[in-house]
Design a protein around this motif. Structure first.
Motif, PDB file in Angstrom:
ATOM      1  N   LEU A 173       0.813  -1.215   0.000  1.00 48.48           N
ATOM      2  CA  LEU A 173       0.000   0.000   0.000  1.00 48.48           C
ATOM      3  C   LEU A 173       0.846   1.265   0.000  1.00 48.48           C
ATOM      4  O   LEU A 173       0.312   2.369   0.045  1.00 48.48           O
ATOM      5  CB  LEU A 173      -0.946   0.001   1.203  1.00 48.48           C
ATOM      6  CG  LEU A 173      -2.052  -1.042   1.164  1.00 48.48           C
ATOM      7  CD1 LEU A 173      -2.877  -0.981   2.446  1.00 48.48           C
ATOM      8  CD2 LEU A 173      -2.953  -0.858  -0.040  1.00 48.48           C
ATOM      9  N   ARG A 177     -12.984   4.650   0.977  1.00 48.11           N
ATOM     10  CA  ARG A 177     -11.551   4.902   0.827  1.00 48.11           C
ATOM     11  C   ARG A 177     -11.080   4.787  -0.622  1.00 48.11           C
ATOM     12  O   ARG A 177      -9.984   5.231  -0.953  1.00 48.11           O
ATOM     13  CB  ARG A 177     -10.773   3.941   1.711  1.00 48.11           C
ATOM     14  CG  ARG A 177     -11.026   4.229   3.171  1.00 48.11           C
ATOM     15  CD  ARG A 177     -10.328   3.270   4.050  1.00 48.11           C
ATOM     16  NE  ARG A 177     -10.527   3.655   5.455  1.00 48.11           N
ATOM     17  CZ  ARG A 177     -10.004   3.005   6.456  1.00 48.11           C
ATOM     18  NH1 ARG A 177      -9.274   1.934   6.241  1.00 48.11           N
ATOM     19  NH2 ARG A 177     -10.214   3.412   7.677  1.00 48.11           N
ATOM     20  N   HIS A 178     -11.898   4.213  -1.470  1.00 48.52           N
ATOM     21  CA  HIS A 178     -11.543   4.026  -2.874  1.00 48.52           C
ATOM     22  C   HIS A 178     -11.311   5.371  -3.569  1.00 48.52           C
ATOM     23  O   HIS A 178     -10.250   5.612  -4.144  1.00 48.52           O
ATOM     24  CB  HIS A 178     -12.661   3.224  -3.544  1.00 48.52           C
ATOM     25  CG  HIS A 178     -12.475   3.000  -4.992  1.00 48.52           C
ATOM     26  ND1 HIS A 178     -13.521   3.060  -5.873  1.00 48.52           N
ATOM     27  CD2 HIS A 178     -11.395   2.723  -5.731  1.00 48.52           C
ATOM     28  CE1 HIS A 178     -13.090   2.824  -7.076  1.00 48.52           C
ATOM     29  NE2 HIS A 178     -11.789   2.615  -7.024  1.00 48.52           N
ATOM     30  N   VAL A 209      -6.697   2.328  -9.048  1.00 46.62           N
ATOM     31  CA  VAL A 209      -7.033   2.046  -7.652  1.00 46.62           C
ATOM     32  C   VAL A 209      -8.373   1.332  -7.635  1.00 46.62           C
ATOM     33  O   VAL A 209      -9.300   1.738  -8.323  1.00 46.62           O
ATOM     34  CB  VAL A 209      -7.100   3.349  -6.816  1.00 46.62           C
ATOM     35  CG1 VAL A 209      -7.454   3.052  -5.378  1.00 46.62           C
ATOM     36  CG2 VAL A 209      -5.792   4.111  -6.896  1.00 46.62           C
ATOM     37  N   ARG A 233       3.381   8.015  -0.093  1.00 47.48           N
ATOM     38  CA  ARG A 233       2.112   7.974   0.629  1.00 47.48           C
ATOM     39  C   ARG A 233       1.789   6.518   0.903  1.00 47.48           C
ATOM     40  O   ARG A 233       2.016   5.656   0.072  1.00 47.48           O
ATOM     41  CB  ARG A 233       1.032   8.619  -0.233  1.00 47.48           C
ATOM     42  CG  ARG A 233      -0.377   8.356   0.139  1.00 47.48           C
ATOM     43  CD  ARG A 233      -1.003   9.318   1.083  1.00 47.48           C
ATOM     44  NE  ARG A 233      -0.840  10.716   0.728  1.00 47.48           N
ATOM     45  CZ  ARG A 233      -1.166  11.674   1.573  1.00 47.48           C
ATOM     46  NH1 ARG A 233      -1.664  11.382   2.746  1.00 47.48           N
ATOM     47  NH2 ARG A 233      -1.019  12.923   1.248  1.00 47.48           N
ATOM     48  N   SER A 251      -8.367   7.422  -1.935  1.00 46.49           N
ATOM     49  CA  SER A 251      -7.038   6.926  -2.281  1.00 46.49           C
ATOM     50  C   SER A 251      -6.652   7.336  -3.698  1.00 46.49           C
ATOM     51  O   SER A 251      -5.521   7.733  -3.957  1.00 46.49           O
ATOM     52  CB  SER A 251      -6.988   5.411  -2.161  1.00 46.49           C
ATOM     53  OG  SER A 251      -7.229   5.033  -0.831  1.00 46.49           O
ATOM     54  N   ARG A 252      -7.604   7.256  -4.627  1.00 42.57           N
ATOM     55  CA  ARG A 252      -7.331   7.645  -5.997  1.00 42.57           C
ATOM     56  C   ARG A 252      -6.960   9.116  -6.068  1.00 42.57           C
ATOM     57  O   ARG A 252      -6.012   9.520  -6.755  1.00 42.57           O
ATOM     58  CB  ARG A 252      -8.553   7.357  -6.870  1.00 42.57           C
ATOM     59  CG  ARG A 252      -8.273   7.529  -8.357  1.00 42.57           C
ATOM     60  CD  ARG A 252      -8.905   8.812  -8.833  1.00 42.57           C
ATOM     61  NE  ARG A 252      -8.588   9.019 -10.241  1.00 42.57           N
ATOM     62  CZ  ARG A 252      -8.213  10.182 -10.705  1.00 42.57           C
ATOM     63  NH1 ARG A 252      -8.078  11.220  -9.922  1.00 42.57           N
ATOM     64  NH2 ARG A 252      -7.959  10.340 -11.987  1.00 42.57           N
ATOM     65  N   LEU A 254      -1.334   4.178   1.483  1.00 43.00           N
ATOM     66  CA  LEU A 254      -2.779   4.190   1.288  1.00 43.00           C
ATOM     67  C   LEU A 254      -3.476   3.466   2.431  1.00 43.00           C
ATOM     68  O   LEU A 254      -2.903   2.562   3.040  1.00 43.00           O
ATOM     69  CB  LEU A 254      -3.129   3.525  -0.046  1.00 43.00           C
ATOM     70  CG  LEU A 254      -2.548   4.183  -1.283  1.00 43.00           C
ATOM     71  CD1 LEU A 254      -2.956   3.411  -2.525  1.00 43.00           C
ATOM     72  CD2 LEU A 254      -2.983   5.617  -1.386  1.00 43.00           C
TER      73      LEU A 254
END
Length: 74
Positions: free
Chosen positions: A22, A64-65, A52, A35, A68-69, A37
Motif C-alpha cells: 500500500l 476509501r476508494h 485504484v 504515501r 485513495s485515488r 494508502l
C-alpha cells in the motif's frame, strides 16, 4: 463504486512510480513524494496507468476508494 475512483491515473513520461503493497512512491523532476494508502484498497500499475480499486464491497472500502485515488493523483 466511486466515479472518481474509477478514473485511471495517467503517469507522465518523466515520472516513475514504485508500488510496495500500500506504499506508493512517486519520483519526478521536481522531487519525490510517498504515501501509504489506507486499508481496503489495492493499487496496480499497467504501463503508464495507475488503477485504484476497492478490495471488497464494504462501505469502508468504497469510502476509501475515491479518497485513495485522489491522494495518488495529486
Amino acid at each position: 463504486m466511486s466515479r472518481i475512483g474509477k478514473a485511471p491515473i495517467p503517469v507522465p513520461d518523466k515520472v516513475s512510480v514504485s508500488l510496495n503493497g500500500l506504499a506508493v512512491t512517486v519520483k519526478g523532476p521536481k522531487g519525490e513524494l510517498s504515501r501509504i494508502l489506507p486499508d481496503g484498497v489495492s493499487i496496480s500499475q499497467e504501463g503508464n496507468i495507475l488503477q485504484v480499486s476497492p478490495l471488497n464491497g464494504s462501505r469502508r472500502s468504497r469510502e476509501r476508494h475515491g479518497l485513495s485515488r485522489t491522494l495518488v493523483a495529486n
